[in-house]
Write an enzyme that holds these catalytic residues in place. Structure first.
Site, PDB file in Angstrom:
ATOM      1  CG  ASP A  11      -2.110  -0.920   1.353  1.00 33.48           C
ATOM      2  OD1 ASP A  11      -2.271  -1.597   0.115  1.00 33.48           O
ATOM      3  OD2 ASP A  11      -2.411  -1.323   2.216  1.00 33.48           O
ATOM      4  CG  ASP A 130     -11.439  -2.182  -0.907  1.00 33.47           C
ATOM      5  OD1 ASP A 130     -10.706  -3.228  -1.140  1.00 33.47           O
ATOM      6  OD2 ASP A 130     -11.260  -1.134  -1.118  1.00 33.47           O
TER       7      ASP A 130
END
Length: 252
Positions: A11, A130
């Protein structure tokens, strides 16, 4: 059983690799290109870079990072975050990425999936989903987990497959960063609803969790961040564990 892929996830925020819990409380984990080199040496099968603020802050990906990574590693890698157009995809793939991952843009403009698959091939298009549990189902979120869409995760997974996505990167926001294990119920529900590969994401804390994602969740690949960045386990240790439990993995 086909060979299962182990994929470290990086990330990226402001050019640095970060990690948090439930998408919050981010801490610095290092330089993305250096970490990519490290994981390549460690035996990772692929890498995923997610620019976690790009979509929310409406900014494109740093092509420079893609070019440096492509020059440094020999394994496939995927770039996600801030990809909104075919020209964004082209720039990233031309810079050396093997695949692009789209999430918010796919929900806002599902035609982007079909167009990307037509122009570059389905094998280049990963749709990231997500989601959070809600009333016994799973609801899709976008913009780095900040915006609820009202979409059902399983129906959306079937839709992205129909539109031409080559893979689904499925993250349980409930499990993300907790190290308590993947949401195997979610994984199994999506994996059985689609034919394309599903990459499990969110919740890895020990090798056993990756085994559960593959066996119980029927995942085709497992993505993890904290356990690798913090060197709790190495990629090779995880692969040895999985191989010892009868799961086919690539061992160098």
């Amino acid at each position: 059983m086909l060979t299962k892929r182990i994929i470290p996830c990086l990330d990226v925020k402001g050019g640095r690799v970060v990690k948090g819990v439930n998408f919050k409380d981010l801490r610095d984990e290092g330089d993305p290109v250096e970490l990519a080199r490290y994981y390549d040496r460690e035996g990772a099968d692929e890498l995923v870079f997610l620019d976690i603020t790009a979509s929310a802050e409406n900014r494109g990906i740093v092509i420079d990072m893609v070019e440096k990574t492509a020059a440094s590693v020999f394994i496939p890698f995927t770039i996600g975050g801030g990809i909104r157009t075919i020209s964004d995809m082209k720039a990233i793939l031309n810079a050396g990425a093997d695949k692009v991952s789209i999430n918010s843009a796919a929900v806002k403009n599902p035609g982007l999936i079909a167009e990307g698959a037509r122009v570059f091939g389905s094998q280049c298009i990963v749709v990231a989903i997500d989601c959070c549990r809600k009333n016994g189902n799973w609801e899709v979120y976008i913009n780095g987990g900040r915006t609820v869409t009202g979409l059902d995760a399983i129906k959306w997974a079937q839709k992205v497959e129909e539109l031409g996505a080559g893979e689904i990167l499925l993250t349980s926001m409930d499990a993300d960063g907790t190290k308590d294990g993947y949401d195997t119920e979610l994984l199994a529900a999506v994996s059985t609803a689609v034919e394309i590969p599903v990459i499990a994401s969110g919740g890895a804390g020990m090798p056993e969790h990756l085994r559960e994602a593959i066996v119980e969740g029927q995942a085709d690949a497992v993505l993890a961040a904290s356990i690798f960045h913090e060197k709790t386990y190495s990629v090779s240790e995880v692969k040895e564990y999985l191989a010892g439990h009868g799961i086919p993995v690539r061992i160098e």
